[in-house]
Design an enzyme around this catalytic site. Structure first.
Site, mmCIF file in Angstrom:
data_model
loop_
_atom_site.group_PDB
_atom_site.id
_atom_site.type_symbol
_atom_site.label_atom_id
_atom_site.label_comp_id
_atom_site.label_asym_id
_atom_site.label_seq_id
_atom_site.Cartn_x
_atom_site.Cartn_y
_atom_site.Cartn_z
ATOM 1 N N ASP A 130 0.849 -1.193 0.000
ATOM 2 C CA ASP A 130 0.000 0.000 0.000
ATOM 3 C C ASP A 130 0.889 1.250 0.000
ATOM 4 O O ASP A 130 1.747 1.405 0.882
ATOM 5 C CB ASP A 130 -0.894 -0.006 1.233
ATOM 6 C CG ASP A 130 -1.706 -1.287 1.334
ATOM 7 O OD1 ASP A 130 -2.910 -1.262 1.066
ATOM 8 O OD2 ASP A 130 -1.111 -2.336 1.681
ATOM 9 N N ASP A 162 -21.146 2.214 15.128
ATOM 10 C CA ASP A 162 -20.641 3.567 14.928
ATOM 11 C C ASP A 162 -21.605 4.349 14.027
ATOM 12 O O ASP A 162 -22.823 4.154 14.097
ATOM 13 C CB ASP A 162 -19.238 3.481 14.309
ATOM 14 C CG ASP A 162 -18.341 4.611 14.734
ATOM 15 O OD1 ASP A 162 -18.584 5.747 14.298
ATOM 16 O OD2 ASP A 162 -17.393 4.367 15.500
ATOM 17 N N PRO A 177 -12.926 3.164 -2.015
ATOM 18 C CA PRO A 177 -12.115 2.230 -2.810
ATOM 19 C C PRO A 177 -11.249 1.286 -1.991
ATOM 20 O O PRO A 177 -11.056 0.131 -2.376
ATOM 21 C CB PRO A 177 -11.256 3.174 -3.661
ATOM 22 C CG PRO A 177 -12.028 4.435 -3.746
ATOM 23 C CD PRO A 177 -12.739 4.559 -2.432
ATOM 24 N N ASP A 178 -10.726 1.770 -0.860
ATOM 25 C CA ASP A 178 -9.786 0.939 -0.105
ATOM 26 C C ASP A 178 -10.489 -0.071 0.803
ATOM 27 O O ASP A 178 -9.844 -0.755 1.595
ATOM 28 C CB ASP A 178 -8.847 1.819 0.721
ATOM 29 C CG ASP A 178 -7.419 1.262 0.763
ATOM 30 O OD1 ASP A 178 -7.204 0.179 0.197
ATOM 31 O OD2 ASP A 178 -6.547 1.905 1.364
ATOM 32 N N HIS A 203 -16.770 8.894 10.458
ATOM 33 C CA HIS A 203 -16.111 8.342 11.635
ATOM 34 C C HIS A 203 -16.061 6.809 11.593
ATOM 35 O O HIS A 203 -15.005 6.185 11.786
ATOM 36 C CB HIS A 203 -16.840 8.818 12.891
ATOM 37 C CG HIS A 203 -16.172 8.466 14.180
ATOM 38 N ND1 HIS A 203 -16.399 7.273 14.836
ATOM 39 C CD2 HIS A 203 -15.302 9.159 14.959
ATOM 40 C CE1 HIS A 203 -15.694 7.247 15.951
ATOM 41 N NE2 HIS A 203 -15.028 8.384 16.057
ATOM 42 N N ASN A 217 -2.978 -4.244 -1.548
ATOM 43 C CA ASN A 217 -3.757 -4.131 -2.784
ATOM 44 C C ASN A 217 -3.231 -3.024 -3.690
ATOM 45 O O ASN A 217 -3.896 -2.627 -4.641
ATOM 46 C CB ASN A 217 -5.237 -3.874 -2.465
ATOM 47 C CG ASN A 217 -5.458 -2.565 -1.712
ATOM 48 O OD1 ASN A 217 -4.517 -1.986 -1.166
ATOM 49 N ND2 ASN A 217 -6.695 -2.101 -1.662
ATOM 50 N N ASN A 295 -12.342 11.314 25.177
ATOM 51 C CA ASN A 295 -11.424 12.376 24.753
ATOM 52 C C ASN A 295 -11.500 13.598 25.655
ATOM 53 O O ASN A 295 -11.216 14.716 25.218
ATOM 54 C CB ASN A 295 -11.726 12.779 23.305
ATOM 55 C CG ASN A 295 -11.520 11.629 22.333
ATOM 56 O OD1 ASN A 295 -10.702 10.750 22.557
ATOM 57 N ND2 ASN A 295 -12.280 11.640 21.239
ATOM 58 N N SER A 371 -11.115 7.108 19.865
ATOM 59 C CA SER A 371 -11.873 6.378 18.849
ATOM 60 C C SER A 371 -10.943 5.705 17.854
ATOM 61 O O SER A 371 -11.264 4.650 17.300
ATOM 62 C CB SER A 371 -12.803 7.332 18.084
ATOM 63 O OG SER A 371 -13.911 7.696 18.853
#
Length: 603
Positions: A130, A162, A177-178, A203, A217, A295, A371
């Site tokens: 990658d 989520d 795409p990924d 998110h 890939n 957070n 997160s």
């Protein structure tokens, strides 16, 4: 002819650490043995790479087998050529060496030796193609290149609860795409009440990418457990907010539909019984629940991470220290890379996600937060399940044992058990699964020691003891428990899950059920207190003595094993270093009790 022992470590699996030798241009001591390069190599070698009791000796070209055979007696080793190349290159191997350092010191004095050093085991490091992988400092921090050689999470379902995931082309939504090629199972959208849990925020897709982004890939970035299967579950709307009712339902949905791991990169608000019950429900179904600590940058872990049964995760930046925004506290379990963008996007966690202004548009975005830390832990949990872990307890034990401690303490409110390390956790799990009977072996060895310490006429006899259920059953319960109970009876009707959990654990670990899963273990159970208490009535009732003796030796084996493999954090102790002395002292106490109970009275 001597028996060749080198076959224990096939040459195909181990390599000499030639790269550790000093370059010729560097100044070094003028000795034939190359002491200076050896010292430098020793300083650079990771101890985990050293093959125990094995050395590699490189003789000068032309040194014959007859020559080094004549030197072996003085050195106390048995050398053989490493391969068919040995006669030409002089590389030899010895295994089963009792004192490696002493042997190497002698060998290096011989002028025919070019180098002599411990044998190292070299692991292949998987490097995906990658193009933006080089920017993923977070994957190198948790040692993913080596961990990928052990597991990639194949087939394990991870539910991402989520904002949804950009996992399909549906209406105006497009798969990023990924994520093409990543496996998905049917999820649910609890916000819009339909089966298309698509992301309209960004998110959830980012979180999912950390867990299982398509890897190797030739595109974008890599994911941690990239052979895992994702379950998209939407509970947060396009503003990033949701309700406790939806989240509770989503947790139960995931647990009921095949998820082995649940990722909760969400939190805030107060305690909600409906969510606490949902987390408990999932855990009892054998699901590992991983949640973000929050957070708020304060000493309070937020819910749902603070619920019993959830793994609470804090965040560290590229330097390995707690990120300034990360919450922490007494409920914390582990830390993981979450990013710190004070120095720019390079300090964040980069993944493929959507542009929140246009869900059909794909972007590579750098985020920071607990997160972002949470999916690292969830993904490694999936890798552990794929490697053979059977329960949340096994997963947690491996995660915490493999975590890298911070500040030389076993546990802290900022980092929990330490910073996540995927390779170390998988390695620990493999070692633990291969030696699952180790506490029992310890107990049997200590039993032999106890019986041999008695005078001949006081010994009850090894076989007489072992074949008596009154002795052996308590010994088994105290060391390994009825370890098959969860797999045999866990799904049987009429059997309470608490009872099955209790039976499947060694007696010292019953404290997990009685006192609840905590960050530290109860020292009263990790002690001689239970055998001691039962030994008092056994003084009068002699029939109890074999059972108490077996129990005491079982506790001794369990405590000795715990001290040997890495003392756990004990509750109420002012200093963490007290744990191992505590365990050793109580091991001795259990041996004394066992000896007293098994001693045969003279007629």
């Amino acid at each position: 002819m001597r028996m060749m022992r080198r076959t224990v470590f096939p040459a195909a699996l181990v390599l000499m650490a030639a790269a550790c030798a000093s370059p010729a241009r560097e100044p070094q001591a003028p000795t034939a043995s190359g002491t200076a390069p050896a010292a430098r190599a020793a300083a650079e070698v990771d101890p985990a790479q050293i093959v125990p009791g094995a050395i590699v000796v490189d003789f000068k070209d032309g040194t014959t087998k007859a020559q080094f055979d004549a030197w072996e007696k003085e050195w106390g080793v048995d050398l053989e050529f490493n391969s068919i190349e040995g006669a030409d290159d002089g590389v030899t191997l010895a295994v089963g060496v009792d004192d490696v350092d002493a042997a190497l010191e002698k060998i290096r004095q011989n002028p025919a030796v070019e180098s002599a050093e411990p044998l190292l085991e070299i692991h292949a490091s998987y490097t995906p193609n990658d193009p933006q992988y080089a920017q993923q400092w977070n994957l190198r921090m948790i040692d993913m290149p080596r961990a990928w050689e052990r597991s990639r999470g194949k087939g394990v379902v991870v539910a991402v609860i989520d904002t949804g995931i950009a996992y399909e082309d549906y209406d105006d939504f497009k798969q990023v795409p990924d994520l093409k090629g990543v496996k998905f199972v049917k999820g649910y959208d609890f916000v819009n009440d339909d089966e298309h849990a698509n992301d309209d925020h960004g998110h959830g897709t980012h979180v999912a990418g950390t867990i299982a982004q398509a890897t190797d890939n030739g595109q974008g970035v890599a994911g941690v457990a990239f052979e895992a299967t994702l379950m998209p579950v939407k509970v947060l709307n396009h503003f990033g907010s949701g309700t406790t009712a939806d989240i509770a339902d989503a947790i139960r949905f995931a647990a009921d539909h095949g998820a082995r791991v649940i990722n909760l990169s969400l939190g805030g608000g107060g305690y909600a019984q409906v969510m606490a019950s949902a987390v408990e429900y999932a855990r009892k179904k054998g699901v590992t629940v991983v949640a973000a600590a929050g957070n708020g940058g304060r000493g309070k872990v937020e819910y749902p991470a603070a619920y019993p049964g959830a793994i609470a995760v804090s965040a560290v930046g590229p330097d390995g220290t707690l990120a300034p925004y990360s919450s922490f506290g007494r409920e914390l379990d582990i830390a993981a890379p979450g990013g710190d963008k004070r120095q720019g996007d390079a300090g964040g966690i980069i993944q493929n996600t959507i542009d929140p202004r246009d869900p059909s548009r794909s972007v590579y975005a750098s985020y920071q937060g607990t997160s972002m830390a949470t999916p690292h832990v969830a993904a490694v949990a999936a890798m552990l399940y794929a490697a053979g872990a059977k329960s949340p307890d096994e997963v947690e034990q491996a995660l915490y044992a493999g975590a890298k401690p911070v500040g030389n303490v076993a546990w802290s409110e900022q980092y929990g058990h330490g910073v996540l390390n995927a390779e170390a956790s998988l390695k620990h799990f493999r070692g633990e699964s291969e030696t699952a009977w180790s506490p029992l072996y310890w107990a049997l060895g200590l039993m032999a020691l106890v019986l041999l310490s008695l005078r001949g006429r006081e010994r009850p006899g090894f076989l007489n003891i072992l074949v008596r259920p009154a002795f052996f059953a308590p010994l088994l319960l105290a060391t390994v428990g009825v370890f098959f109970a969860r797999s045999w009876f866990g799904g049987a009707s009429g059997l309470g899950s608490d009872a099955v959990d209790l039976a499947s654990l060694p007696i010292p670990d019953w404290q997990r059920i009685i006192f609840g899963r905590g960050r530290t273990v109860n020292p009263l159970f990790y002690s001689a207190l239970i055998p001691l208490g039962l030994s008092l009535p056994a003084i009068a009732w002699k029939g109890m003595r074999p059972a108490v003796g077996g129990l005491a030796l079982g506790f001794a084996g369990f405590l000795a094993y715990a001290a040997w493999t890495g003392a756990p954090s004990l509750a109420w102790m002012p200093f963490t270093f007290i744990a191992r002395p505590w365990l050793v002292f109580h091991t001795v106490m259990c041996l004394v009790i066992g000896r007293a109970m098994l001693k045969r009275e003279e007629a």
